[in-house]
Every structure is written in C-alpha cells, then in structure tokens.
Write an enzyme that holds these catalytic residues in place. Structure first.
Site, PDB file in Angstrom:
ATOM      1  N   PHE A   1      37.642  38.575  45.640  1.00  0.00           N
ATOM      2  CA  PHE A   1      38.034  39.805  45.118  1.00  0.00           C
ATOM      3  C   PHE A   1      37.485  40.941  45.646  1.00  0.00           C
ATOM      4  O   PHE A   1      37.763  42.261  45.286  1.00  0.00           O
ATOM      5  CB  PHE A   1      37.404  39.779  43.465  1.00  0.00           C
ATOM      6  CG  PHE A   1      37.943  38.673  42.468  1.00  0.00           C
ATOM      7  CD1 PHE A   1      39.293  37.970  42.943  1.00  0.00           C
ATOM      8  CD2 PHE A   1      37.005  37.698  41.898  1.00  0.00           C
ATOM      9  CE1 PHE A   1      39.642  36.838  42.283  1.00  0.00           C
ATOM     10  CE2 PHE A   1      37.359  36.647  41.362  1.00  0.00           C
ATOM     11  CZ  PHE A   1      38.811  36.264  41.424  1.00  0.00           C
TER      12      PHE A   1
ATOM     13  N   TRP B   1      42.588  44.078  39.106  1.00  0.00           N
ATOM     14  CA  TRP B   1      41.348  44.104  39.909  1.00  0.00           C
ATOM     15  C   TRP B   1      40.766  42.628  40.614  1.00  0.00           C
ATOM     16  O   TRP B   1      40.557  42.635  41.655  1.00  0.00           O
ATOM     17  CB  TRP B   1      39.935  44.837  39.117  1.00  0.00           C
ATOM     18  CG  TRP B   1      38.959  45.129  39.970  1.00  0.00           C
ATOM     19  CD1 TRP B   1      38.525  46.188  40.731  1.00  0.00           C
ATOM     20  CD2 TRP B   1      37.856  44.076  40.079  1.00  0.00           C
ATOM     21  NE1 TRP B   1      37.464  45.978  41.398  1.00  0.00           N
ATOM     22  CE2 TRP B   1      36.983  44.715  41.023  1.00  0.00           C
ATOM     23  CE3 TRP B   1      37.537  42.810  39.674  1.00  0.00           C
ATOM     24  CZ2 TRP B   1      35.792  44.013  41.244  1.00  0.00           C
ATOM     25  CZ3 TRP B   1      36.458  42.129  40.203  1.00  0.00           C
ATOM     26  CH2 TRP B   1      35.490  42.792  40.820  1.00  0.00           C
ATOM     27  N   HIS B   2      40.929  41.681  39.780  1.00  0.00           N
ATOM     28  CA  HIS B   2      40.515  40.550  40.072  1.00  0.00           C
ATOM     29  C   HIS B   2      41.312  39.787  41.165  1.00  0.00           C
ATOM     30  O   HIS B   2      41.050  38.926  41.836  1.00  0.00           O
ATOM     31  CB  HIS B   2      40.288  39.645  38.692  1.00  0.00           C
ATOM     32  CG  HIS B   2      39.084  39.742  37.962  1.00  0.00           C
ATOM     33  ND1 HIS B   2      39.001  40.755  37.267  1.00  0.00           N
ATOM     34  CD2 HIS B   2      37.768  39.314  38.050  1.00  0.00           C
ATOM     35  CE1 HIS B   2      37.669  40.844  36.536  1.00  0.00           C
ATOM     36  NE2 HIS B   2      37.046  39.817  37.054  1.00  0.00           N
ATOM     37  N   GLY B   3      42.697  40.019  41.106  1.00  0.00           N
ATOM     38  CA  GLY B   3      43.332  39.403  42.042  1.00  0.00           C
ATOM     39  C   GLY B   3      44.694  40.079  42.033  1.00  0.00           C
ATOM     40  O   GLY B   3      45.356  40.335  40.863  1.00  0.00           O
TER      41      GLY B   3
END
Length: 482
Positions: A482, A325-327
C-alpha cells in the site's frame, strides 16, 4: 529492507553505533546520518524509488518556503494545489492508473462500445501511500498556518524519509515529528530499553503470530471452494489475527526503533480487537491513518457540524477513500463501503462516541455486556476482512456463501494438519498478554511491573526462543503493497 530480515539486523546496530558514538556531538550530523541511512534503507528495495521520494520531498519543502513568504490567499491556494497535484498525481500514476483504465474500459464494454487504453508497465513503489500522506500533511498545515515552514532541508528530507516509519507508518504529522529533528538528542537508557522491548514484541507478533496464521489463512482463501463453512470461518478469523499481528507488529518495530534514536512516534494500534463497537474499533486501528482522514477529509467536509444526511455522505466519502487508499481494486472500495454501513447506525443513534473509556476499567475481566459487544464487533470486522483479503468482490461473496452452507457445522480437521497442537496455544497466550496489556502503549510495556530482573530476562529469552523455534514461513509485510 524488511524489519524481519538479516540485512536489517546488521543495518540497525551499525547506524545506532554511528549515530550515538560518532555523530552525537552535532545535530546536523545526526540528521544527515539518518537521511543517508533512510535513503539507503529505502533504496534497498529498488534504487529507482529514491527519485520519487526525493521529488516529493523537494516539491513540498519548496512549497512550504513559498507559503511562508506569501500572504496573498489566491497565491497560497495555488501553491497548495501544486503540492496536492504533484503528490496525488504521482500516487495516481503509480498506484491507480491501471485500475481506473481497466474500470473505464469495462464501463464502455458494458455499454456496447469497444474502447482500449494502454496499460502502464510500472512497479508500485514501496510505501508511496504512507510518505505521500505524511509530506502532504506538512504543506496543508503550513497553508493553514498551524505550523511554520522549516528552512532546514536536511531535517525536512529526514522527516519525510525517516526509515523506521517510512514504508508502513505510522503516518506522522509534521507538527509532531519534524520539531524532534530540530532538538539535540541525548541517549536515554530507559528509552532505549523500552524501544528494544517494543521491537521484541513486534517481532513476536510478526514472526510467530502473523506468519503462522498466514499458513491457514492463505490455504483457506486460495482454495475456498473446496473448504467447509467451519474452516472458512476459521480462515477469516486467522486472517484477522494475521493482519493485526503483521501490521501492528510492524508499527511496534517502527516505534521501538525510533525510540532507539531518541524519537517518539505516535501509537498506531490500541487493542483494536477489544473494541465494543465499530466506531471504537476505528479509533483504535491504524490510528495515524484514521486521524489523518478525520483532520484532512472529514472535518473539511463539515464533519458533525452539518445535517445528518451530509454527515452520512461524509462518512461514506471517508470510508470509500480509505478503501481506495489501501489498494487499487474494487474489493478494497467495497471493504470501505461495508465498514461505512457498520458505522452509520451508530452515527444515526448518536452512539459513535459511546465508548471513550477504558475497556473493562478497573476490572481484570470484561462484563457479560462488554464481552458480547466485543464479540459482535469482532464478528463484523472479520466479515469486512473477507473482502479485504479476497482478490475480488465476487470471490468474497462466494466465500461468504460457503460459510453460510450446511458445512458450517462440520469440524475443521484441517486446522490441526496445518498448525499442529502447539501454535494455537501460542495464539491464546498472545491474546491473553494483549488483554493484560490493553491499557499500555504496547503489551510488553507492562514488564516494567516485574521487579525481579531474572524473571524479566527469563521472559525476554522465552520470547526470543519462541521466535526462533516457531517462526513460520517468512512473509512480506502486508502493508508494503500500500
């Protein structure tokens, strides 16, 4: 339109005046103004992003209405899948397509096959991960009959696009935020003052702490092969302060801004670096995302109600998805993986719920045991941040290898060349204030205890002066990517 920009400093008071002095008499007018302001705020980055925001909102509003009318379970599942497919599909195309395409090509290359996939030349929409999860929570909760669907499109579209928390959270649940758009809001002086305090503290975190820590962290990480082990340690520590000041600073400004308009957003950070184990850290860091994954991923997988092997699998799934999800890069996935490794021993020993009480409760200073626990936990979290900050897993491993070299014991002279002698003192003061306010919603909230009005205003002016005097090189908010 970043919070730390001149444009926002002009935008906010204009909307505030219109909201309370022009639109106050009619709820629909207040909500309409917030909707227009939010779309203007988001379109400031790129007007093309507005189409995705509108599409996501339209689909979930329509799905919610249909779910409210449909009783047949198969049809309800189909409607939920439509919402999930559209929202996660947009996220997959704009954020993850190129990553998975590159990984696919690399896998075939390792197998000796020549395989090509065209890359998409697209811009990642700001905050797409945040508002996607927020609007998804609405359709999931309507599907589960936890909430009833709204029939007010203005309220719903304003809920999805609410400008204070649109770009980087907190990720609000429809059950908490959406009903606030349906109630008449009257200006409350104490809420407004409290909101301004939180905005001021958030700006201090971002402008003074995060942006100044970025000077050292960026120089060390960008030139890690030339740095001593001691400086590499400091670079990682300063990045830990940078990301905390940056992200929690954004959350403070978002929550404070929302309070100016009569809304209450959930607390997103709760003194995470004073945690006594990794499990406690994840209950205190980015609370809105952690709780989202718990409710919509971990518990549906069985949570703690299944055997230990399945529990371990569930934990890894949550942390790996959180990393992704963060990257769209393997370093984020590996960051999630090692945090799962830190968490699993606590789960196996049934100690993941050990520290539910306040830190150093009824004491000013922590006990020796608590201080040791806090230090060890902080060390593990900083180790994880190395993978988060590095552009690749190989760079992170090289960075850690540099730390473990004999130069670990060299004195880091470069620290003083970059930061000077005053800013480390500011960092220490910041840390002390955060410790004193560890039981508050935000550190500056404790200023209510100061009875002298002159002293309170002296503190405000000191903070404003410090922000003006010691502002670092302006940096984008880290979580915008993000």
């Amino acid at each position: 339109m970043p919070f730390n920009s001149i444009e926002f400093a002009i935008f906010l008071p204009i909307i505030f005046v219109l909201y309370w002095f022009v639109a106050q008499q009619k709820l629909w007018l207040q909500n309409s103004l917030l909707l227009i302001a939010s779309y203007f705020f988001y379109g400031w980055w790129d007007y093309r992003f507005l189409g995705l925001l509108f599409l996501s909102s339209s689909v979930d509003f329509s799905v919610g209405l249909l779910l409210g009318k449909t009783k047949e379970q198969t049809q309800r599942r189909v409607l939920l899948l439509v919402s999930i497919f559209v929202n996660l599909g947009l996220l997959a195309v704009f954020k993850y397509y190129n990553f998975f395409a590159e990984s696919f090509v690399t896998a075939f290359t390792l197998l000796g096959r020549d395989f090509k996939i065209e890359h998409l030349d697209i811009v990642l929409p700001v905050g797409i991960s945040f508002y996607t999860f927020q609007t998804l929570s609405y359709t999931i909760d309507v599907y589960k009959r936890k909430i009833t669907p709204t029939h007010d499109p203005i309220s719903f579209f304003a809920f999805v696009s609410f400008f204070p928390q649109l770009v980087a959270g907190p990720i609000e649940r429809a059950s908490h935020l959406l009903p606030q758009f349906s109630k008449k809001r009257i200006f409350e002086y104490h809420k407004g003052v409290d909101g301004l305090r939180q905005i001021l503290w958030g700006l201090f975190k971002k402008v003074v702490i995060a942006d100044n820590c970025a000077l050292l962290a960026d120089q060390v990480f960008d030139n890690y092969t030339e740095m001593s082990g001691s400086l590499l340690v400091l670079g990682a520590v300063f990045f830990a302060f940078q990301i905390y000041g940056d992200f929690s600073g954004y959350s403070d400004i978002a929550i404070g801004t929302a309070r100016l308009f009569g809304f209450d957003l959930m607390q997103n950070f709760n003194s995470p670096y004073f945690s006594r184990d990794v499990a406690e850290f994840w209950r205190r860091w980015h609370i809105s995302l952690t709780s989202w994954f718990k409710d919509y991923v971990y518990l549906p997988l069985g949570g703690n109600r299944v055997v230990k092997v399945q529990q371990i699998f569930n934990v890894f799934i949550v942390f790996l998805i959180s990393g992704l999800w963060h990257g769209s890069n393997w370093n984020f996935i590996f960051w999630g993986f090692i945090n799962a490794l830190f968490f699993i021993p606590l789960l196996l020993l049934q100690k993941n719920r050990n520290h539910l009480n306040k830190i150093a409760e009824n004491r000013f200073l922590p006990s020796f045991k608590e201080a040791l626990q806090i230090s060890c936990t902080f060390g593990l979290i900083v180790l994880g941040w190395i993978f988060f900050r590095s552009p690749s897993v190989n760079v992170a491993l090289g960075y850690i290898q540099g730390i473990l070299s004999p130069t670990l014991w060299d004195f880091p002279y470069l620290l003083f060349n970059i930061l000077g002698k005053v800013k480390p003192l500011l960092l220490l003061i910041f840390w002390v204030v955060e410790w004193i306010g560890r039981d508050q919603n935000f550190a500056l909230q404790q200023i209510d205890r100061v009875k002298s009005r002159k002293l309170r205003w002296g503190i405000y002016l000191l903070l404003i002066g410090t922000i003006s005097l010691y502002k670092g090189e302006p940096q984008d908010f880290i979580y915008f990517q993000f």
